[in-house]
Motif scaffolding. Structure first.
Motif, mmCIF file in Angstrom:
data_model
loop_
_atom_site.group_PDB
_atom_site.id
_atom_site.type_symbol
_atom_site.label_atom_id
_atom_site.label_comp_id
_atom_site.label_asym_id
_atom_site.label_seq_id
_atom_site.Cartn_x
_atom_site.Cartn_y
_atom_site.Cartn_z
ATOM 1 N N ALA A 192 43.291 33.680 37.773
ATOM 2 C CA ALA A 192 43.095 33.399 36.351
ATOM 3 C C ALA A 192 41.922 34.217 35.851
ATOM 4 O O ALA A 192 40.990 34.521 36.605
ATOM 5 N N GLY A 193 41.975 34.567 34.567
ATOM 6 C CA GLY A 193 40.888 35.334 33.984
ATOM 7 C C GLY A 193 40.988 36.803 34.340
ATOM 8 O O GLY A 193 42.005 37.276 34.860
ATOM 9 N N ALA A 194 39.922 37.516 34.065
ATOM 10 C CA ALA A 194 39.880 38.955 34.338
ATOM 11 C C ALA A 194 38.432 39.384 34.498
ATOM 12 O O ALA A 194 37.525 38.797 33.908
ATOM 13 N N ASP A 195 38.245 40.396 35.306
ATOM 14 C CA ASP A 195 36.900 40.915 35.538
ATOM 15 C C ASP A 195 36.543 41.881 34.405
ATOM 16 O O ASP A 195 36.313 43.064 34.608
ATOM 17 N N ALA A 196 36.516 41.334 33.199
ATOM 18 C CA ALA A 196 36.225 42.117 31.995
ATOM 19 C C ALA A 196 35.568 41.197 30.985
ATOM 20 O O ALA A 196 35.789 39.977 30.988
ATOM 21 N N VAL A 197 34.768 41.758 30.112
ATOM 22 C CA VAL A 197 34.066 40.966 29.104
ATOM 23 C C VAL A 197 35.030 40.582 27.993
ATOM 24 O O VAL A 197 35.753 41.432 27.460
ATOM 25 N N THR A 198 35.047 39.292 27.657
ATOM 26 C CA THR A 198 35.909 38.776 26.597
ATOM 27 C C THR A 198 35.069 37.966 25.624
ATOM 28 O O THR A 198 34.191 37.209 26.037
ATOM 29 N N GLU A 199 35.341 38.108 24.340
ATOM 30 C CA GLU A 199 34.651 37.289 23.344
ATOM 31 C C GLU A 199 35.372 35.955 23.230
ATOM 32 O O GLU A 199 36.587 35.901 23.036
ATOM 33 N N THR B 283 38.795 33.473 38.181
ATOM 34 C CA THR B 283 39.083 32.513 39.243
ATOM 35 C C THR B 283 39.857 33.231 40.338
ATOM 36 O O THR B 283 40.869 33.883 40.062
ATOM 37 N N SER B 284 39.365 33.100 41.570
ATOM 38 C CA SER B 284 39.969 33.816 42.710
ATOM 39 C C SER B 284 40.499 32.833 43.739
ATOM 40 O O SER B 284 39.948 31.743 43.925
ATOM 41 N N SER B 285 41.563 33.222 44.406
ATOM 42 C CA SER B 285 42.162 32.400 45.467
ATOM 43 C C SER B 285 41.414 32.612 46.772
ATOM 44 O O SER B 285 40.461 33.389 46.846
ATOM 45 N N LYS B 286 41.875 31.939 47.814
ATOM 46 C CA LYS B 286 41.238 32.056 49.125
ATOM 47 C C LYS B 286 41.176 33.497 49.613
ATOM 48 O O LYS B 286 40.202 33.918 50.243
ATOM 49 N N ASP B 287 42.243 34.258 49.338
ATOM 50 C CA ASP B 287 42.288 35.630 49.837
ATOM 51 C C ASP B 287 41.594 36.634 48.924
ATOM 52 O O ASP B 287 41.634 37.833 49.154
ATOM 53 N N GLY B 288 40.951 36.116 47.866
ATOM 54 C CA GLY B 288 40.207 36.985 46.965
ATOM 55 C C GLY B 288 41.002 37.531 45.807
ATOM 56 O O GLY B 288 40.435 38.209 44.930
ATOM 57 N N SER B 289 42.294 37.245 45.747
ATOM 58 C CA SER B 289 43.093 37.728 44.620
ATOM 59 C C SER B 289 42.799 36.898 43.368
ATOM 60 O O SER B 289 42.482 35.710 43.444
ATOM 61 N N ILE B 290 42.877 37.534 42.210
ATOM 62 C CA ILE B 290 42.580 36.863 40.941
ATOM 63 C C ILE B 290 43.775 36.019 40.511
ATOM 64 O O ILE B 290 44.900 36.523 40.411
ATOM 65 N N GLY C 35 41.265 25.790 47.145
ATOM 66 C CA GLY C 35 40.504 26.826 47.823
ATOM 67 C C GLY C 35 40.109 27.966 46.904
ATOM 68 O O GLY C 35 39.869 29.091 47.366
ATOM 69 N N GLU C 36 40.025 27.682 45.610
ATOM 70 C CA GLU C 36 39.697 28.717 44.634
ATOM 71 C C GLU C 36 38.205 28.715 44.315
ATOM 72 O O GLU C 36 37.521 27.689 44.437
ATOM 73 N N THR C 37 37.721 29.854 43.913
ATOM 74 C CA THR C 37 36.338 29.983 43.454
ATOM 75 C C THR C 37 36.343 30.603 42.068
ATOM 76 O O THR C 37 37.265 31.321 41.696
ATOM 77 N N GLN C 38 35.292 30.300 41.325
ATOM 78 C CA GLN C 38 35.201 30.822 39.966
ATOM 79 C C GLN C 38 33.873 31.533 39.744
ATOM 80 O O GLN C 38 32.827 31.090 40.233
ATOM 81 N N ARG C 39 33.942 32.623 39.017
ATOM 82 C CA ARG C 39 32.739 33.334 38.578
ATOM 83 C C ARG C 39 32.737 33.378 37.062
ATOM 84 O O ARG C 39 33.695 33.837 36.448
ATOM 85 N N SER C 40 31.662 32.880 36.469
ATOM 86 C CA SER C 40 31.514 32.901 35.013
ATOM 87 C C SER C 40 30.145 33.444 34.666
ATOM 88 O O SER C 40 29.135 32.997 35.225
ATOM 89 N N GLU C 41 30.107 34.380 33.750
ATOM 90 C CA GLU C 41 28.845 34.966 33.303
ATOM 91 C C GLU C 41 28.844 35.045 31.782
ATOM 92 O O GLU C 41 29.785 35.563 31.185
#
Length: 226
Positions: free
Chosen positions: A193-200, A184-191, A145-151
């Motif tokens: 894996a990863g972080a909402d920050a720019v990484t090289e 990567t966020s769980s069903k309840d929206g908690s993170i 039930g996880e979702t991922q955001r990648s930019e």
């Protein structure tokens, strides 16, 4: 990525189709060469070879275009440069700089498709074994039930690191250094894996194509972290 006619889905489909056609025109034009997140799986005729200077006679080994992405093409006299020359011997329209254009497009599209779980897009751009690995990760993510955001925020560097020709099958390996956001966020929206920050991040991808095939697409066949 309510009610009423799903115009947004139709528009998305049109945009996706345009991007695929655009990518194939660059990667598969026979002019050139062609990241999931860290959890992803990750006959030559010597007489036909071109003179070394003909691979990219007007460009230095490394160039910094206006966009800020550093691009590196091997010296024609190096082992990798000689391999590129042999590829051009089979396909005279082959151009390493044109390939890097398509490679960046492929990188961005694959990162996005992997995050969204777009299996159709991945099937077009990956070989069977690589696709199976990516799809397995997507399956696991969906079961949890996880979702991922990648930019991909910026491409810092692209460099051709290896090339090989076996018969008419060519492999070209590219090193990508990019600034990304991966969460990567769980069903309840908690993170989870990863972080909402720019990484090289640095990734090494290998693309493959049979130069005599009617299919012009260079497909991703291997990935690893640099």
């Amino acid at each position: 990525m309510s009610g009423g006619f799903p115009v947004d889905l139709i528009l998305f489909g049109m945009v996706a189709a345009f991007l695929v056609l655009r990518l194939r025109s660059v990667l598969g034009r026979r002019t050139g060469f062609e990241r999931p997140r860290r959890e992803g799986p990750g006959a030559y005729d010597p007489a036909a070879a071109q003179r070394p200077a003909e691979i990219a006679p007007d460009l230095p080994a490394a160039a910094m275009p206006a966009g800020g992405t550093r691009r590196t093409v091997p010296d024609p006299g190096s082992p990798v440069g000689q391999a590129l020359m042999r590829i051009r011997g089979v396909d005279p329209s082959f151009d390493p700089n044109g390939f890097l254009d398509g490679a960046e497009g492929a990188f961005r599209m694959i990162v996005d498709a992997f995050a969204r779980g777009d299996r159709n897009m991945l099937r077009m751009l990956l070989d069977d074994d690589t696709y199976a690995g990516f799809a397995g990760v997507i399956d696991g993510r969906e079961r949890a039930g996880e979702t991922q955001r990648s930019e991909v925020r910026a491409m810092q560097e692209m460099a051709i690191e290896a090339a090989d020709l076996r018969g008419t099958t060519a492999d070209v390996t590219v090193r990508f250094v990019s600034d990304q956001v991966n969460v990567t966020s769980s069903k309840d929206g908690s993170i989870v894996a990863g972080a909402d920050a720019v990484t090289e991040l640095a990734d090494i991808w290998t693309f493959r194509r049979d130069l005599r095939s009617q299919d012009p697409t260079w497909k991703l066949v291997a990935t690893r972290s640099a």
